[in-house]
Design a protein around this motif. Sequence first.
Motif, short mmCIF file in Angstrom:
data_model
loop_
_atom_site.label_atom_id
_atom_site.label_comp_id
_atom_site.label_asym_id
_atom_site.label_seq_id
_atom_site.Cartn_x
_atom_site.Cartn_y
_atom_site.Cartn_z
N GLU A 280 0.85 -1.19 0.00
CA GLU A 280 0.00 0.00 0.00
C GLU A 280 0.88 1.24 0.00
OE1 GLU A 280 -3.31 0.67 -0.21
OE2 GLU A 280 -3.51 -1.45 -0.67
N PRO A 281 0.68 2.15 -0.94
CA PRO A 281 1.50 3.36 -0.98
C PRO A 281 1.22 4.27 0.23
CG PRO A 281 -0.17 3.39 -2.70
CD PRO A 281 -0.29 2.08 -2.01
N THR A 282 2.24 5.03 0.59
CA THR A 282 2.14 5.96 1.71
C THR A 282 2.46 7.36 1.20
OG1 THR A 282 2.92 4.25 3.21
CG2 THR A 282 3.01 6.50 4.01
N ILE A 283 1.59 8.31 1.51
CA ILE A 283 1.83 9.72 1.17
C ILE A 283 2.54 10.37 2.35
CG2 ILE A 283 0.74 11.94 0.66
CD1 ILE A 283 -1.56 10.33 -0.65
N TYR A 284 3.57 11.14 2.03
CA TYR A 284 4.33 11.80 3.10
C TYR A 284 4.72 13.21 2.68
CZ TYR A 284 8.41 10.72 0.23
OH TYR A 284 9.31 10.63 -0.80
N LYS A 285 5.00 14.04 3.69
CA LYS A 285 5.55 15.38 3.43
C LYS A 285 7.05 15.25 3.42
CE LYS A 285 1.78 18.15 5.03
NZ LYS A 285 1.34 19.34 5.69
N ASP A 286 7.67 15.79 2.39
CA ASP A 286 9.10 15.64 2.18
C ASP A 286 9.87 16.80 2.80
OD1 ASP A 286 11.40 14.46 1.17
OD2 ASP A 286 11.27 15.57 -0.72
N ASN A 287 10.92 16.46 3.52
CA ASN A 287 11.82 17.47 4.08
C ASN A 287 11.08 18.60 4.79
OD1 ASN A 287 14.17 16.18 3.08
ND2 ASN A 287 13.77 17.06 1.06
N THR A 288 10.29 18.23 5.77
CA THR A 288 9.47 19.25 6.45
C THR A 288 10.31 20.31 7.15
OG1 THR A 288 9.30 17.79 8.39
CG2 THR A 288 7.49 17.73 6.79
N SER A 289 11.55 19.99 7.47
CA SER A 289 12.39 21.00 8.12
C SER A 289 13.20 21.82 7.12
CB SER A 289 13.36 20.32 9.10
OG SER A 289 14.21 19.44 8.40
N LEU A 290 13.16 21.44 5.84
CA LEU A 290 13.92 22.14 4.80
C LEU A 290 13.03 23.13 4.06
CD1 LEU A 290 16.49 22.35 2.99
CD2 LEU A 290 15.44 20.60 1.56
N SER A 291 13.58 24.31 3.85
CA SER A 291 12.87 25.32 3.06
C SER A 291 13.87 25.98 2.12
CB SER A 291 12.26 26.40 3.97
OG SER A 291 11.29 25.83 4.81
N TYR A 292 13.42 26.17 0.88
CA TYR A 292 14.27 26.82 -0.11
C TYR A 292 14.16 28.34 -0.03
CZ TYR A 292 14.77 22.22 -2.20
OH TYR A 292 15.05 20.91 -2.39
N ARG A 293 13.12 28.78 0.63
CA ARG A 293 12.87 30.22 0.69
C ARG A 293 12.58 30.64 2.13
NH1 ARG A 293 8.71 29.08 -3.52
NH2 ARG A 293 7.31 29.84 -1.92
N LEU A 294 12.60 31.92 2.35
CA LEU A 294 12.33 32.44 3.70
C LEU A 294 10.89 32.20 4.14
CD1 LEU A 294 14.32 35.80 3.55
CD2 LEU A 294 14.97 33.67 4.70
N ASP A 295 9.98 32.01 3.19
CA ASP A 295 8.57 31.84 3.57
C ASP A 295 8.25 30.41 4.01
OD1 ASP A 295 8.49 30.38 1.21
OD2 ASP A 295 7.01 31.66 0.23
N GLY A 296 9.24 29.52 4.05
CA GLY A 296 9.04 28.16 4.55
C GLY A 296 8.63 27.14 3.50
#
Length: 130
Positions: free
Chosen positions: A74-90
């Motif tokens: 069964e596939p799992t959906i996840y949020k990737d790199n939640t602590s990483l942001s490419y920009r200042l807005d998160g």
Amino acid sequence: MINSDVFNYVNILNKAADATWTRGKLLANNLANVSTPGYKRQDIEFQTYLADALKQGHGTLDQKVAGVNLQSIEPTIYKDNTSLSYRLDGNNVDVDTESANMGENVINNNAILESITHEFSRIRLALSNN
């Protein structure tokens, strides 16, 4: 799902097709939210589960596929790199990466659909020879 060993490949390919469809929607959603402050990209995990399920089987590929527990892939959906942001807005969505992922996903989806078509052609040929 079709309940017969004859359709083991089809059932697994069906799961893979569903996963690529879902991944396509997630990637499109990531691109749609590229300018949303605080948005974290989402992706899906499927290939690892499928590979692990196939590794647990023994013998030929046919035997491995016959022994796959479809519930284990069964596939799992996840949020990737939640602590990483490419920009200042998160936000952590990179347009180039998402575009490359979309291209890869389209290729995978086309290959899976072609494999499903091929499997049904094989089944149709076997049935017509009886």
